[in-house]
Design an enzyme around this catalytic site. Structure first.
Site, PDB file in Angstrom:
ATOM      1  N   CYS A  73      37.846   3.888  90.561  1.00 38.84           N
ATOM      2  CA  CYS A  73      38.803   4.720  91.254  1.00 38.84           C
ATOM      3  C   CYS A  73      38.090   5.899  91.918  1.00 38.84           C
ATOM      4  O   CYS A  73      37.160   6.470  91.358  1.00 38.84           O
ATOM      5  CB  CYS A  73      39.884   5.293  90.342  1.00 38.84           C
ATOM      6  SG  CYS A  73      40.863   4.048  89.531  1.00 38.84           S
TER       7      CYS A  73
ATOM      8  N   ARG B 266      34.671   2.542  95.285  1.00 33.72           N
ATOM      9  CA  ARG B 266      34.905   2.691  93.848  1.00 33.72           C
ATOM     10  C   ARG B 266      36.115   1.892  93.376  1.00 33.72           C
ATOM     11  O   ARG B 266      36.347   1.747  92.178  1.00 33.72           O
ATOM     12  CB  ARG B 266      35.138   4.170  93.504  1.00 33.72           C
ATOM     13  CG  ARG B 266      34.002   5.080  93.899  1.00 33.72           C
ATOM     14  CD  ARG B 266      34.346   6.521  93.600  1.00 33.72           C
ATOM     15  NE  ARG B 266      34.459   6.738  92.182  1.00 33.72           N
ATOM     16  CZ  ARG B 266      33.474   7.063  91.370  1.00 33.72           C
ATOM     17  NH1 ARG B 266      32.275   7.264  91.873  1.00 33.72           N
ATOM     18  NH2 ARG B 266      33.667   7.215  90.092  1.00 33.72           N
TER      19      ARG B 266
ATOM     20  N   TRP C 281      41.269   1.211  91.336  1.00 32.07           N
ATOM     21  CA  TRP C 281      40.789  -0.048  90.777  1.00 32.07           C
ATOM     22  C   TRP C 281      41.562  -0.211  89.476  1.00 32.07           C
ATOM     23  O   TRP C 281      41.340   0.507  88.519  1.00 32.07           O
ATOM     24  CB  TRP C 281      39.285   0.040  90.503  1.00 32.07           C
ATOM     25  CG  TRP C 281      38.680  -1.243  90.047  1.00 32.07           C
ATOM     26  CD1 TRP C 281      38.185  -2.255  90.819  1.00 32.07           C
ATOM     27  CD2 TRP C 281      38.467  -1.652  88.688  1.00 32.07           C
ATOM     28  NE1 TRP C 281      37.703  -3.263  90.028  1.00 32.07           N
ATOM     29  CE2 TRP C 281      37.859  -2.918  88.724  1.00 32.07           C
ATOM     30  CE3 TRP C 281      38.739  -1.079  87.446  1.00 32.07           C
ATOM     31  CZ2 TRP C 281      37.514  -3.620  87.570  1.00 32.07           C
ATOM     32  CZ3 TRP C 281      38.406  -1.769  86.293  1.00 32.07           C
ATOM     33  CH2 TRP C 281      37.790  -3.026  86.358  1.00 32.07           C
TER      34      TRP C 281
ATOM     35  N   ASN D 123      41.049   9.355  87.305  1.00 31.79           N
ATOM     36  CA  ASN D 123      40.029   8.309  87.213  1.00 31.79           C
ATOM     37  C   ASN D 123      39.598   8.248  85.762  1.00 31.79           C
ATOM     38  O   ASN D 123      39.200   9.260  85.196  1.00 31.79           O
ATOM     39  CB  ASN D 123      38.840   8.666  88.118  1.00 31.79           C
ATOM     40  CG  ASN D 123      37.662   7.718  87.928  1.00 31.79           C
ATOM     41  OD1 ASN D 123      37.852   6.551  87.585  1.00 31.79           O
ATOM     42  ND2 ASN D 123      36.467   8.220  88.149  1.00 31.79           N
ATOM     43  N   GLY D 124      39.679   7.049  85.154  1.00 30.46           N
ATOM     44  CA  GLY D 124      39.302   6.910  83.744  1.00 30.46           C
ATOM     45  C   GLY D 124      40.384   6.147  83.000  1.00 30.46           C
ATOM     46  O   GLY D 124      41.232   5.492  83.618  1.00 30.46           O
TER      47      GLY D 124
ATOM     48  N   GLU E  79      19.992 -12.934  88.845  1.00 31.42           N
ATOM     49  CA  GLU E  79      20.465 -12.012  89.880  1.00 31.42           C
ATOM     50  C   GLU E  79      20.949 -12.778  91.120  1.00 31.42           C
ATOM     51  O   GLU E  79      21.970 -12.423  91.721  1.00 31.42           O
ATOM     52  CB  GLU E  79      19.346 -11.021  90.234  1.00 31.42           C
ATOM     53  CG  GLU E  79      19.638 -10.062  91.356  1.00 31.42           C
ATOM     54  CD  GLU E  79      20.802  -9.088  91.081  1.00 31.42           C
ATOM     55  OE1 GLU E  79      21.321  -9.066  89.960  1.00 31.42           O
ATOM     56  OE2 GLU E  79      21.182  -8.396  92.035  1.00 31.42           O
TER      57      GLU E  79
ATOM     58  N   LYS F 282      24.703 -12.459  92.581  1.00 37.28           N
ATOM     59  CA  LYS F 282      25.020 -12.054  93.964  1.00 37.28           C
ATOM     60  C   LYS F 282      25.982 -13.051  94.594  1.00 37.28           C
ATOM     61  O   LYS F 282      26.944 -12.678  95.244  1.00 37.28           O
ATOM     62  CB  LYS F 282      23.749 -11.980  94.832  1.00 37.28           C
ATOM     63  CG  LYS F 282      22.811 -10.836  94.582  1.00 37.28           C
ATOM     64  CD  LYS F 282      23.312  -9.475  94.967  1.00 37.28           C
ATOM     65  CE  LYS F 282      24.102  -8.848  93.873  1.00 37.28           C
ATOM     66  NZ  LYS F 282      23.607  -7.909  93.020  1.00 37.28           N
TER      67      LYS F 282
ATOM     68  N   GLU G  83      29.488 -12.757  93.042  1.00 37.24           N
ATOM     69  CA  GLU G  83      30.153 -11.488  93.354  1.00 37.24           C
ATOM     70  C   GLU G  83      30.806 -11.491  94.729  1.00 37.24           C
ATOM     71  O   GLU G  83      31.933 -11.044  94.878  1.00 37.24           O
ATOM     72  CB  GLU G  83      29.140 -10.330  93.343  1.00 37.24           C
ATOM     73  CG  GLU G  83      28.764  -9.843  91.964  1.00 37.24           C
ATOM     74  CD  GLU G  83      27.759  -8.689  92.035  1.00 37.24           C
ATOM     75  OE1 GLU G  83      27.928  -7.722  91.298  1.00 37.24           O
ATOM     76  OE2 GLU G  83      26.792  -8.768  92.821  1.00 37.24           O
TER      77      GLU G  83
ATOM     78  N   HIS H 121      18.762 -28.501  78.450  1.00 33.60           N
ATOM     79  CA  HIS H 121      19.613 -28.312  77.263  1.00 33.60           C
ATOM     80  C   HIS H 121      21.076 -28.116  77.635  1.00 33.60           C
ATOM     81  O   HIS H 121      21.832 -27.549  76.863  1.00 33.60           O
ATOM     82  CB  HIS H 121      19.113 -27.118  76.450  1.00 33.60           C
ATOM     83  CG  HIS H 121      17.716 -27.306  75.955  1.00 33.60           C
ATOM     84  ND1 HIS H 121      17.387 -28.243  75.001  1.00 33.60           N
ATOM     85  CD2 HIS H 121      16.560 -26.707  76.311  1.00 33.60           C
ATOM     86  CE1 HIS H 121      16.080 -28.201  74.788  1.00 33.60           C
ATOM     87  NE2 HIS H 121      15.553 -27.275  75.575  1.00 33.60           N
TER      88      HIS H 121
ATOM     89  N   LYS I  47      32.111  -0.570  92.579  1.00 29.70           N
ATOM     90  CA  LYS I  47      30.695  -0.186  92.601  1.00 29.70           C
ATOM     91  C   LYS I  47      30.297   0.523  91.326  1.00 29.70           C
ATOM     92  O   LYS I  47      29.218   0.335  90.795  1.00 29.70           O
ATOM     93  CB  LYS I  47      30.464   0.735  93.801  1.00 29.70           C
ATOM     94  CG  LYS I  47      29.048   1.192  93.985  1.00 29.70           C
ATOM     95  CD  LYS I  47      28.236   0.092  94.588  1.00 29.70           C
ATOM     96  CE  LYS I  47      26.752   0.381  94.591  1.00 29.70           C
ATOM     97  NZ  LYS I  47      25.996  -0.879  94.589  1.00 29.70           N
TER      98      LYS I  47
HETATM   99  C1  G6P Z   1      29.086  -2.726  88.622  1.00 34.09           C
HETATM  100  C2  G6P Z   1      28.498  -2.966  89.990  1.00 34.09           C
HETATM  101  C3  G6P Z   1      27.144  -3.671  89.859  1.00 34.09           C
HETATM  102  C4  G6P Z   1      26.225  -2.857  88.958  1.00 34.09           C
HETATM  103  C5  G6P Z   1      26.868  -2.577  87.601  1.00 34.09           C
HETATM  104  C6  G6P Z   1      26.059  -1.569  86.808  1.00 34.09           C
HETATM  105  O1  G6P Z   1      29.437  -3.931  88.049  1.00 34.09           O
HETATM  106  O2  G6P Z   1      29.375  -3.756  90.778  1.00 34.09           O
HETATM  107  O3  G6P Z   1      26.563  -3.802  91.135  1.00 34.09           O
HETATM  108  O4  G6P Z   1      25.037  -3.561  88.772  1.00 34.09           O
HETATM  109  O5  G6P Z   1      28.167  -2.015  87.777  1.00 34.09           O
HETATM  110  O6  G6P Z   1      26.080  -0.361  87.503  1.00 34.09           O
HETATM  111  P1  G6P Z   1      25.006   0.794  87.395  1.00 34.09           P
HETATM  112  O7  G6P Z   1      25.487   1.818  88.368  1.00 34.09           O
HETATM  113  O8  G6P Z   1      25.046   1.274  85.986  1.00 34.09           O
HETATM  114  O9  G6P Z   1      23.685   0.223  87.745  1.00 34.09           O
END
Ligand code: G6P
Length: 609
Positions: A2, A27, A74, A100-101, A482, A486, A489, A505, A604
């Protein structure tokens, strides 16, 4: 999660708030709302959907106002609809709050308030806050907010307006970030700097337990158990241009393309070729503690967790210190075995991830030294760690992390070099690493010239596939994780990352002629083993997209698509091999017409548990 913002000043509040919300939208973006102080009441508009929709809704009807608050959401409690969107108000619409929280005890508080005849209309946890303020308000706004906050359990960043004090906003923080920007005859409070820096570079970082009363030319801060304190105004150097898209279609593509420049920033001034060592001033006082650690625990979430895994491999092989990598969310609720010689490193791009922050605090409670690897300067994690290293990736706006990942890996390379040299590497070994590190930015630049066309073609071929498998070994196993993350996501295609040898396995059962398998098969120490894994895929008619070493003509004969990267030393390969995987995910999502920078359900910065 948020984004929240509040404004009090000489200018039109709506304009400032809507512009700010756009900058905070990364956010969270499932609903948005605004509340403004007008002559007789609080003007309130909330919509399910994005900030643009809110802006369109109020375009013709918004009253002139110089004080207001706004929110981009969010969802955690309650579906994203107009009613659950913020701001929330009390029974008589005299107080409006953006939050926010998460208020963990909201059910108890709601019951308590309902017994006192307060009427709730939303399914959110946040709505208890304006009702608490209404309940406790006795002519003194600060006192009512203070008392309300003392009832809240959980995390909050709050901006509040009240009809009774139409010339001010009240800002409170516990566990969720809040910054207050000081302009000329105006103040802006927001979840982060992105919404503030177009107005001012003078900021006050609010700390946990602090409540600020902000008028257009005055701010008063009350700290829990201390009383009034003098606000500390800091100067920030971030420019607006740094957070704009700069001509690219998406922030994600811009951020991928920035990676060579970013890595130059990450290593700038940190390599000492003569001594074959890295210099990390931020942790200078903790270098010996790290060198003598019997165990390093690295804690992170998401992409940062993948970077941490690469860090584990690097530190163990270059410095010989045992390393464990933990998810923040797991670490905080385990009973980890820690002692005085354990050092904890937390890794976070945003520096605000709730689970990572909680793990940091848990480690500190055990008396362990906690170091940070962060991107956002002045973030909560950066502030609460004993010392740390900034990765210097600049603002990362695309929700899918890219450039921060590379900068984190590079930071681990520097740290491993430093610790390696203090423990077992010779000067010459150190110098070889430094030479390889220095070549990486140019190698990435060259790749960015030649890869996009080839990867666009591959992306077009596979964009409609439903599943992908990603395989890698050694340093490239976390890269496979990773790459899969990606793709998931931003393209919503199911993808799994595996250590290549583990394929037999389980995942091998999935392989058939419709299964694209991305295999990282560069000429490193375990190249031959990966070749055998490729054979196993081919024997089951799987499609192989290989990331291989330049000039590996043999491999090209065996695979359906070969994407080449230059040679480097084994620990640094992830910096090169992840680039094609980032681009592949990007182009697939783009060709599918998806919202690359704001994928559904994600945010984010995850500042809730
Ligand atoms: C969220 C973001 C990811 C990020 C993760 C950890 O899930 O979408 O892109 O890797 O948080 O965030 P940080 O800011 O702690 O690296």
């Amino acid at each position: 999660m948020c984004g929240i913002i509040g404004y009090v000043g000489k200018n039109d509040a709506t304009n400032v708030l809507i512009k700010g919300l756009h900058r905070l939208e990364y956010r969270g973006y499932d609903s948005a709302g605004i509340a403004l102080i007008t002559q007789n009441d609080i003007f309130l508009r909330k919509v399910a959907g994005r900030v643009n929709e809110l802006a369109q809704t109020i375009e013709v009807s918004v009253p002139q106002s110089n004080v207001g608050i706004a929110h981009t959401r969010w969802a955690t409690h309650g579906v994203p609809n107009d009613v659950n969107a913020h701001p929330h108000t009390d029974c008589k619409n005299r107080f409006a709050v953006v939050h926010n929280g998460i208020i963990e005890n909201y059910r108890t508080l709601k019951k308590f308030l309902e017994e006192k005849n307060h009427k709730f209309i939303s399914d959110t946890d946040s709505e208890v806050i304006p009702h608490l303020i209404e309940e406790f308000y006795n002519g003194d706004m600060m006192a009512a907010v203070k008392k309300s906050c003392s009832y809240l359990e959980g995390t909050y960043g709050l901006v509040i307006i009240s009809l009774d004090c139409p010339d001010r906003i009240i800002v409170a923080r516990m566990g969720s970030p809040l910054v207050i920007g000081k302009g000329k005859d105006e103040y802006i409070a927001a979840s982060d700097l992105a919404a503030i820096i177009s107005h001012t570079d003078q900021v006050i970082y609010l700390k946990d337990g602090e409540i600020a009363e902000v008028e257009k030319d005055h701010v008063k801060i009350d700290r829990r158990d201390v009383g009034l304190i003098t606000p500390e105004i800091e100067h920030v150097t971030l420019t607006l241009e740094q957070i704009e898209r700069g001509g690219y279609d998406h922030f994600m593509l811009k951020e991928i393309c920035e990676q060579p420049v970013i890595l130059r920033d990450t290593i700038r001034g940190r390599l000492n070729y003569d001594d074959g060592i890295a210099r990390l001033n931020g942790i200078a006082d903790y270098t010996e503690r790290l060198r003598d650690a019997d165990r390093i625990i690295i804690v992170a979430c998401g992409t940062s967790w993948h970077a941490a895994l690469i860090g584990e491999y690097m530190i163990e092989s270059l410095a010989g210190i045992p390393v464990e990598v933990e998810y923040g969310s797991e670490f905080r609720y385990r009973k980890p075995v820690l002692n005085k010689r354990t050092v904890c490193i937390v890794v976070s791009q945003s520096g605000e991830t709730a689970d990572t922050l909680a793990a940091l605090r848990e480690a500190k409670r055990h008396g362990v030294s906690v170091l940070g690897i962060c991107n956002v300067v002045g973030s909560t994690i950066a502030r609460e760690t004993d010392a740390g290293i900034y990765i210097h990736a600049g603002p990362e706006i695309g929700v899918a992390s890219t450039k921060a990942f590379l900068a984190q890996i590079m930071t681990f390379a520097l740290l491993s070099l430093l610790l390696g040299r203090l423990r077992r590497l010779s000067i010459d070994e150190g110098r070889i690493i430094i030479e390889a590190i220095k070549r990486i930015p140019d190698e990435l630049s060259d790749l960015l010239e030649c890869l996009p066309q080839q990867i666009k073609e591959i992306a077009m071929t596979f964009k409609d596939h439903k599943n992908f498998l990603y395989l890698g070994r050694g340093y490239n196993f976390p890269v496979a994780l990773e790459g899969a993350l990606k793709l998931k996501e931003i393209s919503y295609i199911h993808a799994e990352g595996y250590p290549a040898a583990e394929m037999k396995h389980g995942p091998i059962a999935l392989i058939d002629k419709d299964m694209p398998v991305v295999v990282i098969a560069i000429k490193d120490a375990i190249y031959d083993k990966v070749l055998s894994n490729i054979e196993e895929i081919r024997a089951r008619y799987g499609i192989v997209i290989a990331v291989c070493s330049e000039g590996d003509t043999d491999l090209k004969k065996y695979v359906d698509h070969a994407i080449c990267v230059p040679y480097t030393i084994d620990p640094l390969y992830p910096l090169l091999t992840v680039l094609p995987l980032q681009l592949l995910a990007y182009y697939i999502a783009d060709f599918k017409g998806l919202d690359v920078d704001k994928p559904r359900n994600l945010a984010k910065s995850v500042t809730v548990e």
